[in-house]
Design a protein around this motif. Sequence first.
Motif, PDB file in Angstrom:
ATOM      1  N   LYS A  76       0.766  -1.416  -0.352  1.00  0.00           N
ATOM      2  CA  LYS A  76      -0.108   0.154   0.614  1.00  0.00           C
ATOM      3  C   LYS A  76       0.770   1.118   0.163  1.00  0.00           C
ATOM      4  O   LYS A  76       0.744   1.750  -0.504  1.00  0.00           O
ATOM      5  N   GLN A  77       1.614   1.430   0.754  1.00  0.00           N
ATOM      6  CA  GLN A  77       2.555   2.409   0.525  1.00  0.00           C
ATOM      7  C   GLN A  77       3.595   2.749  -0.619  1.00  0.00           C
ATOM      8  O   GLN A  77       3.721   3.662  -1.449  1.00  0.00           O
ATOM      9  N   HIS A  78       3.603   1.540  -0.885  1.00  0.00           N
ATOM     10  CA  HIS A  78       4.298   1.511  -2.635  1.00  0.00           C
ATOM     11  C   HIS A  78       3.516   2.278  -3.966  1.00  0.00           C
ATOM     12  O   HIS A  78       3.936   3.005  -4.347  1.00  0.00           O
ATOM     13  N   ALA A  79       2.083   2.301  -3.469  1.00  0.00           N
ATOM     14  CA  ALA A  79       1.155   2.589  -4.215  1.00  0.00           C
ATOM     15  C   ALA A  79       1.380   3.498  -4.591  1.00  0.00           C
ATOM     16  O   ALA A  79       0.282   4.746  -4.508  1.00  0.00           O
ATOM     17  N   ALA A  80       0.730   4.454  -2.628  1.00  0.00           N
ATOM     18  CA  ALA A  80       0.342   5.457  -1.847  1.00  0.00           C
ATOM     19  C   ALA A  80       1.650   6.563  -2.633  1.00  0.00           C
ATOM     20  O   ALA A  80       1.767   7.639  -2.784  1.00  0.00           O
ATOM     21  N   CYS A  81       3.327   5.766  -2.441  1.00  0.00           N
ATOM     22  CA  CYS A  81       4.113   6.830  -3.044  1.00  0.00           C
ATOM     23  C   CYS A  81       5.046   6.788  -4.219  1.00  0.00           C
ATOM     24  O   CYS A  81       4.025   7.700  -4.663  1.00  0.00           O
ATOM     25  N   CYS A  82       5.742   5.285  -4.536  1.00  0.00           N
ATOM     26  CA  CYS A  82       6.065   5.214  -5.404  1.00  0.00           C
ATOM     27  C   CYS A  82       4.692   4.930  -6.734  1.00  0.00           C
ATOM     28  O   CYS A  82       5.791   5.993  -8.078  1.00  0.00           O
ATOM     29  N   VAL A  83       4.737   5.068  -6.618  1.00  0.00           N
ATOM     30  CA  VAL A  83       3.478   4.352  -8.066  1.00  0.00           C
ATOM     31  C   VAL A  83       2.747   6.157  -8.507  1.00  0.00           C
ATOM     32  O   VAL A  83       2.473   6.392  -9.472  1.00  0.00           O
ATOM     33  N   ALA A  84       2.743   6.714  -7.342  1.00  0.00           N
ATOM     34  CA  ALA A  84       1.546   7.585  -7.390  1.00  0.00           C
ATOM     35  C   ALA A  84       3.011   8.906  -7.800  1.00  0.00           C
ATOM     36  O   ALA A  84       2.565   9.470  -8.996  1.00  0.00           O
ATOM     37  N   GLU A  85       3.906   8.664  -7.333  1.00  0.00           N
ATOM     38  CA  GLU A  85       5.003   9.340  -8.254  1.00  0.00           C
ATOM     39  C   GLU A  85       4.985   9.578  -9.129  1.00  0.00           C
ATOM     40  O   GLU A  85       5.743  10.675 -10.333  1.00  0.00           O
ATOM     41  N   ALA A  86       5.108   7.948 -10.135  1.00  0.00           N
ATOM     42  CA  ALA A  86       5.897   8.157 -11.246  1.00  0.00           C
ATOM     43  C   ALA A  86       4.345   8.771 -11.957  1.00  0.00           C
ATOM     44  O   ALA A  86       4.301   9.064 -12.986  1.00  0.00           O
ATOM     45  N   ILE A  87       3.830   8.293 -12.195  1.00  0.00           N
ATOM     46  CA  ILE A  87       2.050   8.901 -12.284  1.00  0.00           C
ATOM     47  C   ILE A  87       2.034  10.079 -12.345  1.00  0.00           C
ATOM     48  O   ILE A  87       2.320  10.854 -13.666  1.00  0.00           O
ATOM     49  N   ALA A  88       2.258  11.008 -11.150  1.00  0.00           N
ATOM     50  CA  ALA A  88       2.109  12.256 -11.136  1.00  0.00           C
ATOM     51  C   ALA A  88       3.604  12.597 -11.993  1.00  0.00           C
ATOM     52  O   ALA A  88       3.203  14.265 -12.484  1.00  0.00           O
ATOM     53  N   SER A  89       4.022  12.248 -12.563  1.00  0.00           N
ATOM     54  CA  SER A  89       5.599  12.862 -13.117  1.00  0.00           C
ATOM     55  C   SER A  89       5.488  12.555 -14.773  1.00  0.00           C
ATOM     56  O   SER A  89       5.885  13.704 -15.138  1.00  0.00           O
ATOM     57  N   GLY A  90       4.342  12.168 -14.617  1.00  0.00           N
ATOM     58  CA  GLY A  90       3.937  11.807 -16.210  1.00  0.00           C
ATOM     59  C   GLY A  90       5.648  11.451 -16.851  1.00  0.00           C
ATOM     60  O   GLY A  90       5.331  11.487 -18.316  1.00  0.00           O
TER      61      GLY A  90
END
Length: 93
Positions: free
Chosen positions: A59-73
Amino acid sequence: MPDSQSADAKSNVNRLNRIAGQVKGIGRMIEDDRYCIDVLTQIAAVKAALGKVESGVLKQHAACCVAEAIASGDEQEQRQKFSELVDLIEKRR
């Protein structure tokens, strides 16, 4: 690291320390030739506790790492994070 991440990390480390104690206890149970069902019950408890840690880290990975990758474009980073998750799921089969 934001406070919520720090709290989650601390919670996971505390849970892992308890699990380590449980595992040592299981070793003593086996050395003491305790009833097999009691040993298996404790093993199941350890597996469940590890599952909770695993879920929290995921859950932490999805909330942080994956979310950051999505936000980065950044498509390459997004694909990498997605690929990591798929690889992880495939290893669990």
